[in-house]
Design a protein around this motif. Structure first.
Motif, PDB file in Angstrom:
ATOM      1  N   THR A 217       0.831  -1.200   0.000  1.00 44.62           N
ATOM      2  CA  THR A 217       0.000   0.000   0.000  1.00 44.62           C
ATOM      3  C   THR A 217       0.871   1.259   0.000  1.00 44.62           C
ATOM      4  O   THR A 217       0.589   2.218  -0.721  1.00 44.62           O
ATOM      5  CB  THR A 217      -0.957  -0.025   1.210  1.00 44.62           C
TER       6      THR A 217
ATOM      7  N   ASP B 207      -7.797  -4.155  -1.827  1.00 49.80           N
ATOM      8  CA  ASP B 207      -7.776  -4.854  -0.534  1.00 49.80           C
ATOM      9  C   ASP B 207      -9.147  -4.669   0.115  1.00 49.80           C
ATOM     10  O   ASP B 207      -9.299  -3.970   1.113  1.00 49.80           O
ATOM     11  CB  ASP B 207      -6.649  -4.288   0.346  1.00 49.80           C
TER      12      ASP B 207
ATOM     13  N   ASN C  92      -7.078   0.738   3.090  1.00 47.65           N
ATOM     14  CA  ASN C  92      -5.923   1.450   3.644  1.00 47.65           C
ATOM     15  C   ASN C  92      -5.434   2.598   2.786  1.00 47.65           C
ATOM     16  O   ASN C  92      -4.952   3.599   3.284  1.00 47.65           O
ATOM     17  CB  ASN C  92      -4.716   0.500   3.767  1.00 47.65           C
TER      18      ASN C  92
ATOM     19  N   ASP D 156      -3.532  -1.749  -5.948  1.00 47.23           N
ATOM     20  CA  ASP D 156      -2.985  -2.257  -4.687  1.00 47.23           C
ATOM     21  C   ASP D 156      -3.716  -3.551  -4.355  1.00 47.23           C
ATOM     22  O   ASP D 156      -4.946  -3.604  -4.390  1.00 47.23           O
ATOM     23  CB  ASP D 156      -3.219  -1.221  -3.571  1.00 47.23           C
TER      24      ASP D 156
HETATM   25 MG   LIG Z   1      -1.923  -2.963   2.093  1.00 45.62          MG
END
Ligand SMILES: [Mg+2]
Ligand SMILES: Nc1ncnc2c1ncn2[C@@H]1O[C@H](COP(=O)(O)OP(=O)(O)OP(=O)(O)O)[C@@H](O)[C@H]1O
Lengths: 85, 270
Positions: free
Chosen positions: B18, B41, B46, B120
């Motif tokens: 991330t 994710d 995040n 990500d």
């Molecule tokens: Mg992450």
């Protein structure tokens, strides 16, 4: 080409080269899905087969795993003393 | 327009996916291209926090996929860079909320709008990983120089190799490198890891407390001048754009003089 030397591990090795050697050996096993004890049983069998034909020098018999890119090769070296037949 | 879809993946959790996504997104945008960052994710959102955008999230990726909103409505604009957007993950759903087909479609739409789409991905090698890579043509594998992280990165490399049809290239980012520990031979060097994994290098990011500070501020380190880790990410972005940027202080980060002599006689693949 990298030689994985798990046979003669020196005591005075740095943490870094220990990690590197363990890492290489681990990944060779992972990539081949090879159980931990397979190589040693293969070595025993190979020694038994070669010993039927030759007296070999067990002290200097060597097995190495070499890494070529992401492939591994098993290199065996049997010093031959005399033929058995 | 047809942009490049690049997935950032690692196998092991917590190695910096991330952080890398946010910083590579910012660095690419700083070079002038348009960038969308996608947080895949799902359930463990995040990327919005690292970008300091958590208060601006209205819709998310799952809303887009399930057609509760338009793609453009879900995209959150960066605070500083007008050519940078975030497509946030859903926080209250799980990895099964988006399948590979839906991800492919979504990436198709995004790359029609942006020069770069940075995805990500979640930790692991199961469905979450498979779905995150589904729409990508390129991958960045990220690891630290620790044995467990390198082992998991190798699994990822194996899986990417098996997807050669879709993933045309992948390169490695080595994160949290500690030159001091390499110098005292207490840790594997950059060269060691590359040799073991047999992969191409995209970048080396040093261990840096400033990264934690930047996370707390919600301003990725790549936006700050004169910080080594920020420079490392900006170099990564330039290499992604095809520039031939020399690896920073790799010699210092790397082996001792003996290693260099060996390299001189037997040049490494990298
Ligand atoms: Mg992450
Ligand atoms: N180069 C670095 N120096 C210092 N700290 C770092 C560095 N890179 C990442 N970190 C820290 O490591 C932690 C994990 O980073 P990050 O969340 O980016 O990893 P991740 O791979 O996305 O994790 P997850 O698998 O949980 O999604 C964070 O606290 C981050 O600040």
């Amino acid at each position: 080409m990298q030689v994985v030397n798990w046979f003669f591990r020196r005591k005075d090795e740095s943490v870094r080269s220990q990690a590197k050697d363990r890492m290489r050996l681990m990944l060779i096993h992972d990539r081949l899905e090879l159980p931990a004890d397979r190589l040693s049983s293969l070595e025993e069998e190979l020694i038994a087969v070669v010993s039927r034909y030759f007296d070999i020098d067990r002290q200097t018999t060597r097995f190495d795993l070499q890494q070529y890119e992401r492939r591994a090769a098993l290199i065996a070296n049997f010093p031959l003393l005399r033929s058995k037949c | 327009m047809s942009g490049r879809v690049i997935v950032i993946t690692s196998g092991k959790g917590g190695v910096g996916k991330t952080t890398a996504s946010a910083n590579i997104g910012v660095s690419l945008a700083q070079t002038g291209v348009s960038v969308a960052m996608v947080d895949m994710d799902i359930g463990l959102r995040n990327l919005d926090i690292l970008m300091g955008l958590e208060n601006r999230v209205v819709y998310n990726l799952v809303d887009v996929v399930e057609e509760r909103c338009k793609l453009r409505q879900a995209l959150v604009k960066d605070k500083r860079l007008p050519n940078l957007c975030l497509l946030p993950a859903a926080q209250t759903r799980d990895k099964s909320a988006v399948n590979a087909e839906q991800m492919k479609k979504l990436c198709g739409e995004l790359k029609a709008l942006f020069d770069y789409v940075i995805v990500d991905s979640p930790a692991g090698i199961e469905s979450g990983f498979q779905n995150a890579v589904a729409g990508a043509e390129e991958a960045i594998v990220i690891t630290t120089p620790e044995m467990s992280a390198v082992r998991d990165a190798d699994r990822i490399v194996g899986l990417l190799e098996a997807r050669k049809e879709e993933i045309s290239q992948y390169r490695l980012v080595l994160n949290r490198v500690r030159p001091g520990m390499i110098r005292t031979n207490d840790m594997m060097s950059v060269e060691d890891v590359l040799e073991i994994l047999s992969v191409k290098l995209l970048g080396v990011v040093p261990e840096d407390e400033q990264i934690i500070v930047s996370t707390n501020k919600g301003e990725p380190i790549a936006g700050t001048d004169n910080i080594r880790s920020g420079l490392a990410f900006r170099n990564i972005a330039r290499r992604l754009r095809g520039e031939d940027v020399p690896f920073m202080d790799l010699d210092e980060l790397n082996a001792n003089w003996f290693g260099k002599v060996v390299k001189f006689f037997a040049p490494a693949r990298v």
